[in-house]
Design an enzyme around this catalytic site. Sequence first.
Site, PDB file in Angstrom:
ATOM      1  N   GLN A 272       0.838  -1.200   0.000  1.00 55.81           N
ATOM      2  CA  GLN A 272       0.000   0.000   0.000  1.00 55.81           C
ATOM      3  C   GLN A 272       0.872   1.248   0.000  1.00 55.81           C
ATOM      4  OE1 GLN A 272      -2.362   1.239   3.611  1.00 55.81           O
ATOM      5  NE2 GLN A 272      -4.056   0.528   2.334  1.00 55.81           N
ATOM      6  N   GLY A 273       0.659   2.126  -0.973  1.00 53.73           N
ATOM      7  CA  GLY A 273       1.397   3.385  -1.033  1.00 53.73           C
ATOM      8  C   GLY A 273       0.447   4.547  -0.770  1.00 53.73           C
TER       9      GLY A 273
ATOM     10  N   SER B 198       0.505   6.606   2.758  1.00 55.88           N
ATOM     11  CA  SER B 198       1.150   7.625   3.597  1.00 55.88           C
ATOM     12  C   SER B 198       2.376   8.215   2.910  1.00 55.88           C
ATOM     13  CB  SER B 198       1.605   7.013   4.921  1.00 55.88           C
ATOM     14  OG  SER B 198       0.515   6.528   5.632  1.00 55.88           O
TER      15      SER B 198
ATOM     16  N   SER C 159       4.078  -1.446   3.963  1.00 46.74           N
ATOM     17  CA  SER C 159       4.369  -2.790   4.478  1.00 46.74           C
ATOM     18  C   SER C 159       4.622  -3.752   3.332  1.00 46.74           C
ATOM     19  CB  SER C 159       3.205  -3.316   5.303  1.00 46.74           C
ATOM     20  OG  SER C 159       2.881  -2.425   6.319  1.00 46.74           O
TER      21      SER C 159
ATOM     22  N   GLU D 269     -15.048  -5.311   5.801  1.00 51.29           N
ATOM     23  CA  GLU D 269     -14.469  -5.629   7.106  1.00 51.29           C
ATOM     24  C   GLU D 269     -15.550  -6.176   8.041  1.00 51.29           C
ATOM     25  OE1 GLU D 269     -13.546  -2.765  10.534  1.00 51.29           O
ATOM     26  OE2 GLU D 269     -12.093  -2.370   8.958  1.00 51.29           O
TER      27      GLU D 269
END
Lengths: 298, 378
Positions: free
Chosen positions: B128-129, B131, B163, B246
């Site tokens: 995931q990019g 932040s 991550s 979720e």
Amino acid sequence: MDLELSDDQVSLRDGIQALLAGRFDMERVRTGFDRAMYDELAEAGVFSLISDGFVWADAAIVFEQLGEFCVPGPLVTCAITGECASHVETSTVAIEHVSTVDYVYQIADTVTRAPASSFSGVASDWPLDPLTPILKVGSGVFGESVGDAELAQAFRRRGTVLTAAFQLGMAQRLTTMTVDYAKSRVQFDRPIGSFQAIKHLLADMVVRNEVARAAVYAAAAHLDEPDESGLDRTIAVAKVLAGEAAVVNGKTATQVHGGMGYTWEVDVHLYLKRAWLLETHFGSAESRCDDLAAILSA
Amino acid sequence: MELRYSEAEESFRATLREWLEHSLPAVPPQPSREDWVARRQWDADWQRRLFDGGYAGLNWPKEYGGQGATPTEQLIFFEETAKARAPYVGANFVGTLHAGPTLIEEGTGAQKAAHLPNILRGDEIWCQGFSEPGAGSDLAGLRTRADRDGDDYVLNGQKIWCSFGQIADVGEFLVRTDPDAPKNRGISWLILPMDLPGIEIRPIKTALGSSEFCEVFLTDVRVPVSQRVGAENDGWRVTNVTLKYERGTAFVSELIDSLRLCRDAAKLTSDAAHLRELGHCYAAFDGLWSLTKRNVSQTSRGTAGAGGMVIKLAYSEARQRFGELCLRMLERDGLHIEGNELVEERLRTLALTIAAGASQIQRNIISERVLGLPREPR
């Protein structure tokens, strides 16, 4: 698996809420517990829910609402014994509501009781909770045996769940009244509820309520199950979390209300004092944490 | 209210338990923490086992290869796999739980076909990019640029806290496509193959000493416009469409694990103050487990309470409190990390109140969305 209220339970909650809103406003609550109040609640079925075909989960919903309205009296004891009664546990140094109830029970290793009129002592002229009269006991004997250890355990389990439900309701109402105050109280030309220092205190009240509510509902639903494995653990968790929610929300409410929170006029102190009182019923948060540790170590 | 599960749910649980009993002995030991190639393989193998067992994409619709499970089945799955100490989702986290659901909701037919089957089989690892060094709590302030050049975007900027960046095949990236629009209206969501020229990945050493997070530097990286998911400048909305996947189950594995660690920790001490604090931690975790069930109950009815906003905040703080207690209980036995799960966890949990929404931001959100208090600047 369902820890949300059923449609019937929503109706039950709304019904008791309407009844309490109509007849138990704070003006009346502040007059304290008396026989007329007992009769009115008894007639509404608050003390006979199980014999009337409701389950403990329903009873928890009703007691949550009684807590929201801070209704005075030994309501939990009345509901679990089926009498107009207050109770003590191991400590007998203070007895509640002696002049109003018929019996005082002792719920300890076994269950015993005595007529309230048989107790003598000094009535406190300055009780911690102004709505809970206290007799400082000089003498009195719980002569009459009502039940054995099994009944004591049943009373303790049910009493704990209903007390936790009541504490949950208090914690919720403390939150509502404090949020309302923070929205209307203006300082530095802004509602104080716009400051993060206040917003975060209020968010923490919500956190305590949500977790406590889930724990209380889980414990009440567990009482309705025939399988008792893990029941005492679930009940202890509910008491820890609801007790803390009521007490800590009471302290937070006092702080956010500022100087007004320290006055007799604002209702916050009545809730906080009852929350402290209920921490002496069926185990404080600390003693219930000890119980949990003992269960974990076993 | 009802604690008991339905017959169908109990049967789902029994079948799953049987499958776990049969499958787990074949899982090799977990590779060492810094062996990223082996870790990727280990996580991907587990995903493949889930796929072969019919448990991959549990919450994905059947038409995309998922299982179309109910929220309660999803809860049971996380509960049972955690109780059995099965591998955690690991490197498959972004693909199975975020990027995959995003593609299902917003992707084109070609985008779905290119990625969804691979994610389910464990053949494609995502990172995931989102932040950036200058966009943490204020994520919408991100500045990585994607300038249109013909049929390509040209990317320049820097991402952080990515991550599994060092082993990922693909990334979900938020980039600025309109620098003049209000900040959350000029963002687009891109699929970024991580082997494109101009991408440089540098691991960050954490306080634990591990390197699961990476910085990603983007220098004139050319990405076809066809890799955009959703409309241009609509990425802020696109990235939030996965919330419904979720379904209140986000911290099930962690809570089951925490309850187990409490039982383990009870054996470490006979000190009354420590035991009382341990009982307190247990109460917090058990209450959150009940709240999780309540959230799932509400999701099953199509309603939502405040519970989802509460769990992350309360769990992360309870877990830190528990970790602190463990260090105190272990005393000088806790001065080495290797072989000491509780010490390692104490360090790892330092990040819990910061990652994915710092506790202070969570409190802002609760006070504004649940209580209706005045909003902070956006």
